[in-house]
Design a protein around this motif. Structure first.
Motif, PDB file in Angstrom:
ATOM      1  N   ILE A  74       0.927  -1.264   0.026  1.00  0.00           N
ATOM      2  CA  ILE A  74      -0.025   0.092   0.025  1.00  0.00           C
ATOM      3  C   ILE A  74       0.839   1.314   0.078  1.00  0.00           C
ATOM      4  O   ILE A  74       0.259   2.301   0.223  1.00  0.00           O
ATOM      5  CB  ILE A  74      -1.083   0.165   0.980  1.00  0.00           C
ATOM      6  N   ARG A 133       4.093   3.673  -1.924  1.00  0.00           N
ATOM      7  CA  ARG A 133       4.563   3.975  -3.404  1.00  0.00           C
ATOM      8  C   ARG A 133       6.234   3.954  -3.458  1.00  0.00           C
ATOM      9  O   ARG A 133       6.599   4.346  -4.222  1.00  0.00           O
ATOM     10  CB  ARG A 133       4.045   5.158  -3.875  1.00  0.00           C
ATOM     11  N   SER A 156      -1.753  -0.981 -16.304  1.00  0.00           N
ATOM     12  CA  SER A 156      -1.704   0.424 -16.083  1.00  0.00           C
ATOM     13  C   SER A 156      -0.916   0.560 -14.738  1.00  0.00           C
ATOM     14  O   SER A 156      -0.606   1.692 -14.402  1.00  0.00           O
ATOM     15  CB  SER A 156      -3.085   1.002 -15.717  1.00  0.00           C
ATOM     16  N   GLU A 204       1.147   1.820 -11.859  1.00  0.00           N
ATOM     17  CA  GLU A 204       2.439   2.787 -11.732  1.00  0.00           C
ATOM     18  C   GLU A 204       3.376   2.381 -10.863  1.00  0.00           C
ATOM     19  O   GLU A 204       4.337   2.968 -10.966  1.00  0.00           O
ATOM     20  CB  GLU A 204       1.532   3.971 -10.870  1.00  0.00           C
ATOM     21  N   HIS A 205       3.265   1.080 -10.268  1.00  0.00           N
ATOM     22  CA  HIS A 205       4.439   0.448  -9.493  1.00  0.00           C
ATOM     23  C   HIS A 205       5.634   0.311 -10.486  1.00  0.00           C
ATOM     24  O   HIS A 205       6.814   0.118 -10.062  1.00  0.00           O
ATOM     25  CB  HIS A 205       3.888  -0.921  -9.036  1.00  0.00           C
ATOM     26  N   ILE A 244       0.025   4.134 -21.589  1.00  0.00           N
ATOM     27  CA  ILE A 244      -0.239   4.396 -19.983  1.00  0.00           C
ATOM     28  C   ILE A 244       1.080   4.460 -19.384  1.00  0.00           C
ATOM     29  O   ILE A 244       1.222   5.365 -18.400  1.00  0.00           O
ATOM     30  CB  ILE A 244      -1.139   3.131 -19.365  1.00  0.00           C
ATOM     31  N   ASN A 258       2.529   7.591 -16.993  1.00  0.00           N
ATOM     32  CA  ASN A 258       2.935   7.187 -15.764  1.00  0.00           C
ATOM     33  C   ASN A 258       4.198   7.866 -15.324  1.00  0.00           C
ATOM     34  O   ASN A 258       4.420   8.132 -14.160  1.00  0.00           O
ATOM     35  CB  ASN A 258       2.626   6.056 -15.400  1.00  0.00           C
ATOM     36  N   ILE A 307      -1.788  18.218  -9.465  1.00  0.00           N
ATOM     37  CA  ILE A 307      -3.338  18.377  -8.832  1.00  0.00           C
ATOM     38  C   ILE A 307      -3.557  19.774  -8.581  1.00  0.00           C
ATOM     39  O   ILE A 307      -4.496  20.484  -8.692  1.00  0.00           O
ATOM     40  CB  ILE A 307      -3.808  17.478  -7.654  1.00  0.00           C
ATOM     41  N   THR A 318      -4.666  -0.391  -7.053  1.00  0.00           N
ATOM     42  CA  THR A 318      -4.072   0.836  -7.586  1.00  0.00           C
ATOM     43  C   THR A 318      -4.551   2.025  -6.989  1.00  0.00           C
ATOM     44  O   THR A 318      -4.447   3.213  -7.338  1.00  0.00           O
ATOM     45  CB  THR A 318      -4.301   0.782  -9.082  1.00  0.00           C
ATOM     46  N   PRO A 340      -4.632   2.492  -2.786  1.00  0.00           N
ATOM     47  CA  PRO A 340      -4.320   3.075  -1.516  1.00  0.00           C
ATOM     48  C   PRO A 340      -3.426   4.342  -1.834  1.00  0.00           C
ATOM     49  O   PRO A 340      -3.511   5.052  -0.745  1.00  0.00           O
ATOM     50  CB  PRO A 340      -3.498   1.919  -0.892  1.00  0.00           C
ATOM     51  N   GLN A 341      -2.259   4.406  -2.384  1.00  0.00           N
ATOM     52  CA  GLN A 341      -1.635   5.368  -2.637  1.00  0.00           C
ATOM     53  C   GLN A 341      -2.211   6.591  -2.924  1.00  0.00           C
ATOM     54  O   GLN A 341      -1.772   7.689  -2.544  1.00  0.00           O
ATOM     55  CB  GLN A 341      -0.262   4.948  -3.511  1.00  0.00           C
ATOM     56  N   GLY A 380      -8.020   2.595 -12.073  1.00  0.00           N
ATOM     57  CA  GLY A 380      -6.534   2.262 -12.247  1.00  0.00           C
ATOM     58  C   GLY A 380      -6.263   0.942 -12.653  1.00  0.00           C
ATOM     59  O   GLY A 380      -6.031   0.033 -11.742  1.00  0.00           O
ATOM     60  N   ILE A 396      -5.867   4.163 -16.136  1.00  0.00           N
ATOM     61  CA  ILE A 396      -4.887   5.328 -15.731  1.00  0.00           C
ATOM     62  C   ILE A 396      -3.964   4.707 -14.638  1.00  0.00           C
ATOM     63  O   ILE A 396      -4.355   3.702 -14.007  1.00  0.00           O
ATOM     64  CB  ILE A 396      -5.790   6.724 -15.006  1.00  0.00           C
ATOM     65  N   GLY A 397      -2.976   5.548 -14.125  1.00  0.00           N
ATOM     66  CA  GLY A 397      -2.113   5.215 -13.163  1.00  0.00           C
ATOM     67  C   GLY A 397      -2.559   5.716 -11.830  1.00  0.00           C
ATOM     68  O   GLY A 397      -3.673   6.505 -11.915  1.00  0.00           O
ATOM     69  N   THR A 398      -1.695   5.360 -10.729  1.00  0.00           N
ATOM     70  CA  THR A 398      -2.256   5.636  -9.458  1.00  0.00           C
ATOM     71  C   THR A 398      -2.195   7.016  -9.055  1.00  0.00           C
ATOM     72  O   THR A 398      -3.155   7.822  -8.495  1.00  0.00           O
ATOM     73  CB  THR A 398      -1.528   4.758  -8.369  1.00  0.00           C
ATOM     74  N   SER A 399      -1.267   7.938 -10.043  1.00  0.00           N
ATOM     75  CA  SER A 399      -1.104   9.443  -9.647  1.00  0.00           C
ATOM     76  C   SER A 399      -2.494   9.968 -10.382  1.00  0.00           C
ATOM     77  O   SER A 399      -2.871  11.134  -9.647  1.00  0.00           O
ATOM     78  CB  SER A 399      -0.187   9.872 -10.178  1.00  0.00           C
ATOM     79  N   GLU A 400      -2.769   9.401 -11.472  1.00  0.00           N
ATOM     80  CA  GLU A 400      -3.953   9.800 -12.086  1.00  0.00           C
ATOM     81  C   GLU A 400      -5.215   9.599 -11.214  1.00  0.00           C
ATOM     82  O   GLU A 400      -6.337  10.273 -11.384  1.00  0.00           O
ATOM     83  CB  GLU A 400      -4.121   9.413 -13.566  1.00  0.00           C
ATOM     84  N   GLU A 446      -5.391   9.621  -8.056  1.00  0.00           N
ATOM     85  CA  GLU A 446      -5.515  10.542  -7.284  1.00  0.00           C
ATOM     86  C   GLU A 446      -6.010  12.030  -7.907  1.00  0.00           C
ATOM     87  O   GLU A 446      -6.930  12.885  -7.297  1.00  0.00           O
ATOM     88  CB  GLU A 446      -3.967  10.710  -6.531  1.00  0.00           C
ATOM     89  N   HIS A 447      -5.580  12.287  -9.011  1.00  0.00           N
ATOM     90  CA  HIS A 447      -6.035  13.382  -9.715  1.00  0.00           C
ATOM     91  C   HIS A 447      -7.512  13.493  -9.970  1.00  0.00           C
ATOM     92  O   HIS A 447      -8.106  14.407  -9.715  1.00  0.00           O
ATOM     93  CB  HIS A 447      -5.160  13.591 -10.957  1.00  0.00           C
TER      94      HIS A 447
END
Lengths: 212, 468
Positions: free
Chosen positions: A33, A35, A91, A93-94, A115, A119, A186, B37, B39-40, B129, B146-150, B152-153
């Motif tokens: 959980i 990053r 997708s 991001e890991h 994707i 990322n 953001i 994808t 929790p972060q 995600g 989408i990725g995890t940053s996205e 969140e966005h």
């Protein structure tokens, strides 16, 4: 986000096409959980000869001595040289998290999966699309010359080889600006909060069932 | 001026803001969330003191880590359990329109529960995600991973920063033969254009074959758009789309239904619309497909033989074939029908819906799984699919044939839970990716349709389902 301006980095060549995100970071590590902390598991199934589990201490795991990331000459590499369609598949991001945590800040390939490509930018990694011929040349030079480094300059959008040869790369002005300045996307978007609200009102009038 | 494609219309109706270089803010109507994808992303919100912009656009559900049997024991792996509990806590804190926690009667794969509860609608933008979000394009929605940053966005702003993709039309003309499914169409398309063929594009699927597909078939097809490199696959909505949606939990009701239908009717490419690329296939020429390698583009019709790298002139491709054959434990020129299997997996967001299970059950009915098969499992896509299948007696057909009938989830598509291949094991799988290690380290995956998987389970090796 981490800013990216310039880098003079050792290059590690990964000579495989269609490197997928399952290869970059296998699924068992996606249970985290957090990053951070994915670097030791980057390319886990190619890098070690035993099965990796989350939380494992990788310093004592048996290495696949033939895998390029394990070769002494590429230790500390910051530029990953890759082939077509790098980062295809999921997708997660890991994948860029693991690449960045391992110390890479630039990836050069003839093409990237969509994707994964986007990322990278969210994590201060610069993915550079170069022609197949250019990438071929870099692979040859890198393999021939130990300690091969590339100079990458985002402001001028150039990559320079040790012999002084340079080539340029494309990046959208928005991505370049955000990456050069390490901006929080953001926060930037929320500067348009009024526009988002105005859009939302118009959208609700047109398709009220989306807001029911 | 040329008319607009469906993708143009979906895109333009969601642009909130556009920069000079085309970078845009796109409004997001539906946000699907699962435990792996997110929790972060929730943690990022928390750290920045932000809240979801519109939490009633969120549809959430754990699926990747959840076990498919012995639910009374809970989730035994503590790392998986923590991830699922983290989703519970995040939804409790931040809210959602729909949340099916682990063991809820309607829990399932996020891309199955979204449509079946009417939360995916034509004209929407849908993100998650998860790369298989392309599934929802089957409804004429602009849907992609989408990725995890996205993640969140989108949570924080209800928008995504994106650039418009190029537009590709994949037209499949004519009619499919008996025993040829949406999965075979998807694999044939990927075989033709390659796993990077759709990179940079949004694909619209059109033509007679696509019109003839059911909604579930269209979901299977759009699901695999990402395996062709395209983030999004789209099918224009029609009367089948409306018939599928009418009466579902979150579909428009009453006066909104009529208004929605009128709007959805406009969601198609104009006759004079221009695409950046057009690919045409003849449906009648598509045979049941089987992947032989470690990329979905390494696919052939059932009657073919495993390729010979010596015949490949391109060096990179030759190396890819050699690597794939080595990993897959296959010899060049072996007929695909002679490939013996160890395990069978029927499930995943590609092929775990009721029609998939009906088709597989039809093949398995009254027969027995070959004694050489160590495990044949059927994992329904959701609680709803499972109940429907049981009401129709499909579970009994599978169990009598020797299949295991499991609880819903992603299961052995990516093997994040306990369902996985052991090193060297070979599996006929209805999932979407045959990457190295995808179904377990050292595991060997062959992608096929549910019918082909069931037929392979009975025979112990691949067979042409059209002949059984």
């Amino acid at each position: 986000m981490k800013a990216f301006t310039t880098l003079n980095g050792l290059v590690c060549p990964l000579d495989r096409a269609n490197v997928d995100t399952d290869a970059i970071i296998p699924k068992q590590f996606l249970k985290s959980i957090k990053r951070s902390g994915f670097g030791p598991y980057l390319f886990d199934e190619w890098r070690y000869t035993n099965y990796g589990e989350p939380g494992m201490d990788c310093s004592t795991r048996p290495l696949n001595k033939d895998f390029v990331l394990n070769l002494p000459r590429y230790q500390g590499a910051q530029v990953l040289l890759a082939r077509d369609n790098f980062g295809c598949g999921s997708s997660r991001e890991h994948a860029p998290w693991a690449i960045e945590d391992q110390g890479f800040r630039v990836i050069i390939a003839p093409s990237f999966a969509d994707i994964f490509f986007s990322n990278c930018y969210k994590n201060g990694i610069l993915p550079i699309v170069a022609s197949s011929a250019q990438v071929d040349a870099l692979f040859k030079e890198c393999e021939a010359q130990e300690g091969y480094r590339l100079q990458v300059d985002l402001a001028s959008q150039t990559v320079t080889t040790p012999s002084g040869h340079s080539f340029t790369f494309d990046i959208t002005p928005t991505r370049k600006h955000n990456l050069l300045n390490g901006l929080d996307e953001i926060g930037l978007t929320l500067q348009h909060a009024d526009k988002i609200k105005a859009f939302e009102q118009k959208h609700q009038l047109a398709q009220p069932w989306l807001f029911a | 001026m040329a008319g607009k494609t469906l993708y143009d219309k979906l895109w333009e109706s969601h642009v909130v803001h556009e920069e000079a270089d085309g970078t845009s803010l796109i409004y997001i109507d539906r946000h699907l969330v699962h435990e792996v994808t997110s929790p972060q992303a929730f943690e990022g919100l928390r750290l920045a003191g932000r809240k979801p912009w519109r939490n009633n656009t969120i549809v959430a559900n754990p699926d990747h880590n959840t076990p498919t049997k012995d639910w009374d024991k809970g989730i035994e792996d503590p790392v998986s359990r923590l991830q699922v509990e983290t989703l519970d806590n995040n939804i409790k804190e931040f809210g959602a329109l729909v949340y099916f926690p682990f063991k809820n009667k309607d829990q399932g794969i996020i891309h199955v529960i979204g449509p079946e509860n009417g939360t995916t609608l034509p004209g929407m933008t849908v993100v998650c995600g998860d790369s298989h979000t392309s599934t929802h394009g089957a409804f004429g929605a602009l849907a992609h991973g989408i990725g995890t940053s996205e993640v969140e966005h989108v949570l924080a702003t209800q928008t995504l920063v994106a650039k418009k993709s190029k537009r590709m039309l994949v037209r499949v003309d004519g009619q499919l033969g008996t025993g040829v499914t949406a999965k075979d169409v998807a694999l044939a398309i990927i075989g033709k254009i390659g796993t990077a063929g759709g990179t940079g594009y949004a694909i619209e699927f059109g033509g007679e074959v696509i019109r003839a597909l059911t909604m579930e078939g269209r979901m299977t097809l759009c699901n695999m758009a990402i395996e062709a490199g395209a983030r999004a696959g789209i099918v224009a909505p029609d009367e089948k789309t409306a018939a599928y949606l009418e009466g579902r939990l979150h579909a428009p009701k009453g006066e909104y239904w009529a208004k929605a239908l009128a709007y959805w009717n406009t969601l198609k490419s104009d006759e004079d619309a221009e695409f950046d690329s057009v690919v045409v296939l003849n449906g009648a020429e598509i045979a049941p497909q089987v992947t032989w390698g470690t990329s979905p583009e390494q696919v052939l019709p059932i009657g073919a033989t495993v390729p010979d790298p010596a015949k490949e002139t391109d060096a990179t491709k030759r190396t890819s074939i050699e690597n794939a054959l080595k990993y897959m434990g296959l010899t060049a020129n072996t007929p695909i029908e002679q490939i013996q299997l160890d395990k069978i997996f029927i499930g995943s967001c590609t092929n775990s819906r009721i029609e998939d299970l009906r088709a597989a059950a039809k093949v398995a009915q009254g027969k027995k799984v070959a004694s050489s098969i160590k495990l044949a499992m059927v994992v329904p896509g959701s609680g709803q699919v499972k109940r429907q299948a049981e009401a129709e007696g499909l579970d009994k057909i599978f169990i009598e044939a020797g299949f295991e009938w499991r609880e819903p989830g992603c299961s052995m598509c990516l093997a994040m839970n306990a369902d996985r291949l052991s090193p060297g094991e070979r599996c006929a799988s209805t999932s979407n990716r045959n990457f190295e290690g995808r179904q377990g380290p050292g595991g060997r995956t062959h992608l096929v349709s549910p019918e082909m998987a069931a037929a392979a389970a009975i025979a112990g090796h691949f067979v042409d389902v059209r002949t059984v």
